[in-house]
Design a protein around this motif. Structure first.
Motif, PDB file in Angstrom:
ATOM      1  N   ASN A 134       0.823  -1.207   0.000  1.00  0.00           N
ATOM      2  CA  ASN A 134       0.000   0.000   0.000  1.00  0.00           C
ATOM      3  C   ASN A 134       0.862   1.264   0.000  1.00  0.00           C
ATOM      4  N   HIS A 135       2.078   1.156  -0.558  1.00  0.00           N
ATOM      5  CA  HIS A 135       3.014   2.285  -0.651  1.00  0.00           C
ATOM      6  C   HIS A 135       3.407   2.817   0.723  1.00  0.00           C
ATOM      7  N   GLY A 136       3.503   1.925   1.692  1.00  0.00           N
ATOM      8  CA  GLY A 136       3.952   2.301   3.027  1.00  0.00           C
ATOM      9  C   GLY A 136       2.913   2.944   3.904  1.00  0.00           C
ATOM     10  N   LYS A 137       1.661   3.040   3.463  1.00  0.00           N
ATOM     11  CA  LYS A 137       0.609   3.679   4.237  1.00  0.00           C
ATOM     12  C   LYS A 137      -0.145   2.644   5.069  1.00  0.00           C
ATOM     13  N   PRO A 138      -0.420   2.949   6.348  1.00  0.00           N
ATOM     14  CA  PRO A 138      -1.151   2.000   7.207  1.00  0.00           C
ATOM     15  C   PRO A 138      -2.583   1.786   6.726  1.00  0.00           C
ATOM     16  N   PHE A 139      -3.088   0.587   6.954  1.00  0.00           N
ATOM     17  CA  PHE A 139      -4.466   0.252   6.613  1.00  0.00           C
ATOM     18  C   PHE A 139      -5.443   0.618   7.725  1.00  0.00           C
ATOM     19  N   THR A 140      -4.930   0.795   8.926  1.00  0.00           N
ATOM     20  CA  THR A 140      -5.793   0.931  10.092  1.00  0.00           C
ATOM     21  C   THR A 140      -5.755   2.350  10.644  1.00  0.00           C
ATOM     22  N   PHE A 141      -6.709   2.643  11.500  1.00  0.00           N
ATOM     23  CA  PHE A 141      -6.803   3.949  12.149  1.00  0.00           C
ATOM     24  C   PHE A 141      -6.968   3.703  13.642  1.00  0.00           C
ATOM     25  N   ARG A 142      -6.014   4.161  14.425  1.00  0.00           N
ATOM     26  CA  ARG A 142      -6.017   3.970  15.872  1.00  0.00           C
ATOM     27  C   ARG A 142      -6.470   5.254  16.560  1.00  0.00           C
ATOM     28  N   VAL A 143      -7.460   5.136  17.410  1.00  0.00           N
ATOM     29  CA  VAL A 143      -8.031   6.299  18.093  1.00  0.00           C
ATOM     30  C   VAL A 143      -8.030   6.033  19.595  1.00  0.00           C
ATOM     31  N   GLY A 144      -7.459   6.946  20.348  1.00  0.00           N
ATOM     32  CA  GLY A 144      -7.476   6.855  21.798  1.00  0.00           C
ATOM     33  C   GLY A 144      -8.540   7.750  22.390  1.00  0.00           C
ATOM     34  N   LEU A 145      -9.340   7.212  23.282  1.00  0.00           N
ATOM     35  CA  LEU A 145     -10.415   7.965  23.934  1.00  0.00           C
ATOM     36  C   LEU A 145     -10.111   8.064  25.418  1.00  0.00           C
ATOM     37  N   SER A 146     -10.048   9.286  25.915  1.00  0.00           N
ATOM     38  CA  SER A 146      -9.743   9.476  27.325  1.00  0.00           C
ATOM     39  C   SER A 146     -10.656  10.552  27.889  1.00  0.00           C
ATOM     40  N   GLY A 147     -10.676  10.645  29.192  1.00  0.00           N
ATOM     41  CA  GLY A 147     -11.511  11.625  29.854  1.00  0.00           C
ATOM     42  C   GLY A 147     -11.748  11.265  31.301  1.00  0.00           C
ATOM     43  N   PRO A 148     -12.319  12.172  32.072  1.00  0.00           N
ATOM     44  CA  PRO A 148     -12.568  11.897  33.494  1.00  0.00           C
ATOM     45  C   PRO A 148     -13.667  10.863  33.671  1.00  0.00           C
ATOM     46  N   PRO A 149     -13.762  10.265  34.840  1.00  0.00           N
ATOM     47  CA  PRO A 149     -14.849   9.304  35.093  1.00  0.00           C
ATOM     48  C   PRO A 149     -16.209   9.958  34.916  1.00  0.00           C
ATOM     49  N   GLY A 150     -17.119   9.236  34.282  1.00  0.00           N
ATOM     50  CA  GLY A 150     -18.458   9.750  34.090  1.00  0.00           C
ATOM     51  C   GLY A 150     -18.623  10.657  32.886  1.00  0.00           C
ATOM     52  N   ALA A 151     -17.611  10.724  32.020  1.00  0.00           N
ATOM     53  CA  ALA A 151     -17.695  11.592  30.851  1.00  0.00           C
ATOM     54  C   ALA A 151     -18.561  10.997  29.752  1.00  0.00           C
ATOM     55  N   GLY A 152     -18.910   9.719  29.865  1.00  0.00           N
ATOM     56  CA  GLY A 152     -19.742   9.077  28.848  1.00  0.00           C
ATOM     57  C   GLY A 152     -18.958   8.379  27.770  1.00  0.00           C
ATOM     58  N   LYS A 153     -17.776   7.871  28.109  1.00  0.00           N
ATOM     59  CA  LYS A 153     -16.924   7.212  27.108  1.00  0.00           C
ATOM     60  C   LYS A 153     -17.575   5.930  26.586  1.00  0.00           C
ATOM     61  N   SER A 154     -18.059   5.089  27.470  1.00  0.00           N
ATOM     62  CA  SER A 154     -18.655   3.825  27.040  1.00  0.00           C
ATOM     63  C   SER A 154     -19.946   4.054  26.255  1.00  0.00           C
ATOM     64  N   THR A 155     -20.749   5.007  26.691  1.00  0.00           N
ATOM     65  CA  THR A 155     -21.983   5.314  25.962  1.00  0.00           C
ATOM     66  C   THR A 155     -21.677   5.847  24.573  1.00  0.00           C
ATOM     67  N   PHE A 156     -20.660   6.680  24.475  1.00  0.00           N
ATOM     68  CA  PHE A 156     -20.257   7.207  23.175  1.00  0.00           C
ATOM     69  C   PHE A 156     -19.774   6.092  22.250  1.00  0.00           C
ATOM     70  N   ILE A 157     -18.971   5.169  22.778  1.00  0.00           N
ATOM     71  CA  ILE A 157     -18.445   4.080  21.949  1.00  0.00           C
ATOM     72  C   ILE A 157     -19.579   3.213  21.421  1.00  0.00           C
ATOM     73  N   GLU A 158     -20.607   2.982  22.239  1.00  0.00           N
ATOM     74  CA  GLU A 158     -21.763   2.197  21.803  1.00  0.00           C
ATOM     75  C   GLU A 158     -22.426   2.833  20.581  1.00  0.00           C
ATOM     76  N   CYS A 159     -22.669   4.136  20.645  1.00  0.00           N
ATOM     77  CA  CYS A 159     -23.326   4.847  19.538  1.00  0.00           C
ATOM     78  C   CYS A 159     -22.389   4.995  18.344  1.00  0.00           C
ATOM     79  N   PHE A 160     -21.156   5.385  18.606  1.00  0.00           N
ATOM     80  CA  PHE A 160     -20.165   5.606  17.545  1.00  0.00           C
ATOM     81  C   PHE A 160     -19.811   4.290  16.846  1.00  0.00           C
ATOM     82  N   GLY A 161     -19.653   3.225  17.619  1.00  0.00           N
ATOM     83  CA  GLY A 161     -19.297   1.933  17.039  1.00  0.00           C
ATOM     84  C   GLY A 161     -20.377   1.369  16.141  1.00  0.00           C
ATOM     85  N   LYS A 162     -21.646   1.518  16.528  1.00  0.00           N
ATOM     86  CA  LYS A 162     -22.737   1.041  15.681  1.00  0.00           C
ATOM     87  C   LYS A 162     -22.764   1.777  14.342  1.00  0.00           C
TER      88      LYS A 162
END
Length: 425
Positions: A134-162
């Motif tokens: 692929n001419h040296g370009k990655p196939f994947t996209f890595r995203v890190g999600l961080s934030g304080p407790p209760g920020a809604g990370k898991s709820t966001f992943i549920e909606c975003f992932g679907k």
């Protein structure tokens, strides 16, 4: 000059340790000396690295080739079949083999850690071949999600992932759970919050404990990312534990670092504090619905003004002001409950990926992250070697008692242990 002859030199200890390592292949120093530019790459892209030791007027060259063949030389037939089964199942997209492979890399057993490195070497070689096509370009996209407790990370992943799986993507979620400081256990309950996404066959969710590792990630998060990519997942989401201002280790593992903040997250002074805000490529204000819309708009405006005072991390990433009310510079508002702002957020993330790929920053960033990964492993293994060294292991309880009684300062006790460790090497 042969290896036994070299062992008579002052570098006897160094060469003895190198000869015990199962992966590198030690070549006789009687071979012709090659300039680094004359070293020939092997079939897996590794070059012969040369070490020249000068002592008493003699030049001694030690050539180490880290090839896949060298890594598999010390395996038994059973272990070889085990690694082959995991590797073939992994590249064929079998979820059970991916789960077993991640369990293998998370193991602290010495032999299993060696098998894990053999498996990782094969997966990395497979990925390198795909990227070269692929001419040296990655196939994947890595995203890190961080934030304080209760920020809604898991709820966001549920909606975003679907949304991502509906668009044909294969998503892997590495959810990190904090471990108890007293019992050492972890609930690993993030998967229960993502009920719909966990049933999606194009999504893989893996909760893992921190096991005392700082920075909001686990000891083997890097390895798990590589295995998920080898399993055919093109988007990797790493959900860290609820972190504070200075815990952003995930930023050294991903292509894009996204910070999720709740509407009531403090004033703009929090936004100009150096640390996790400075490392974020995108700041997301969550829970922007109902009665929290007005606080979310206020905190968005405050962070937009605060981020103007911080230096940009990338020269090519200049997020534009959008027409949509949920989009404003590098700070956006979303609602995982209503789905507002989720599509616009994905458009921003895709724009970030395309710009970083086109400029070459993404490939350079991953190379730098591999170096950081290497040094993190070195620090971990050196500390473990220090604690388990026979002479040091006996003195540690004594020094701890001296520190507890006040007879020795912590700094003095540390100096004595380090001096004792150095004197035996």
């Amino acid at each position: 000059m042969t290896i036994p002859t070299l062992l008579l030199s002052p570098y006897r200890r160094l060469l003895t340790r190198l000869s015990r390592v199962p992966s590198p292949q030690l070549l006789h120093s009687s071979l012709p000396t090659l300039h680094p530019r004359d070293a020939l790459p092997n079939s897996f892209g590794h070059h012969c690295s040369k070490r020249v030791l000068l002592s008493d007027g003699f030049r001694r060259t030690l050539c180490i080739r880290a090839t896949l063949k060298d890594h598999t030389e010390g395996l038994s037939d059973k272990e070889q079949r085990f690694v082959d089964r995991l590797y073939m199942g992994l590249v064929q997209g079998q979820r059970a083999c991916l789960a077993e492979a991640i369990t293998l890399v998370e193991s602290t057993h010495t032999r299993k850690k060696e098998l894990a490195q053999v498996l990782l070497q094969r997966v990395l070689a497979h990925q390198r071949e795909r990227e070269l096509q692929n001419h040296g370009k990655p196939f994947t996209f890595r995203v890190g999600l961080s934030g304080p407790p209760g920020a809604g990370k898991s709820t966001f992943i549920e909606c975003f992932g679907k949304m991502l799986t509906e668009r044909g993507h294969r998503l892997s979620v590495l959810a990190v759970d904090p471990s108890s400081c007293t019992s050492g256990g972890s609930l690993l309950g993030d998967k229960t919050r993502m009920t719909e996404l966990s049933r999606d066959m194009n999504a893989y969710i893996r909760p893992s404990p921190t096991s005392g590792t700082l920075g909001g990630v686990t000891r083997t998060t890097n390895e798990a990312i590589v295995l998920c990519e080898g399993g055919g997942y093109d988007i990797i989401l790493i959900e860290t534990v609820g972190v504070g201002q200075s815990e952003f280790a995930v930023a050294d593992m991903v292509d894009m670092f996204v910070l999720l903040l709740p509407p009531a997250g403090g004033d703009e002074l929090q936004g100009i504090k150096r640390g996790i805000i400075e490392m974020a490529d995108l700041v997301v204000i969550t829970k922007s619905d109902g009665d929290l819309v007005v606080p979310a708009r206020r905190i968005q405006a405050e962070y937009v003004s605060a981020l103007k005072l911080l230096r940009r991390r990338s020269e090519v990433w200049r997020p534009k002001v959008g027409l949509h009310s949920f989009l404003c510079s590098a700070v956006i508002r979303i609602s995982a409950r209503s789905g507002e702002g989720i599509t616009e957020m994905w458009d921003i993330m895709r724009e970030f990926q395309h710009r970083m790929l086109a400029s070459g920053e993404l490939a350079a960033k991953r190379q730098t992250q591999h170096k950081v990964w290497m040094w993190n492993l070195i620090q971990e293994n050196v500390l473990e070697h220090f604690k388990t060294h026979p002479s040091i292991r006996e003195q540690i309880p004594l020094m701890e008692r001296e520190v507890l009684s006040g007879a020795l300062s912590p700094g003095r006790a540390a100096d004595l242990l380090l001096k004792a460790f150095k004197s035996r090497h």
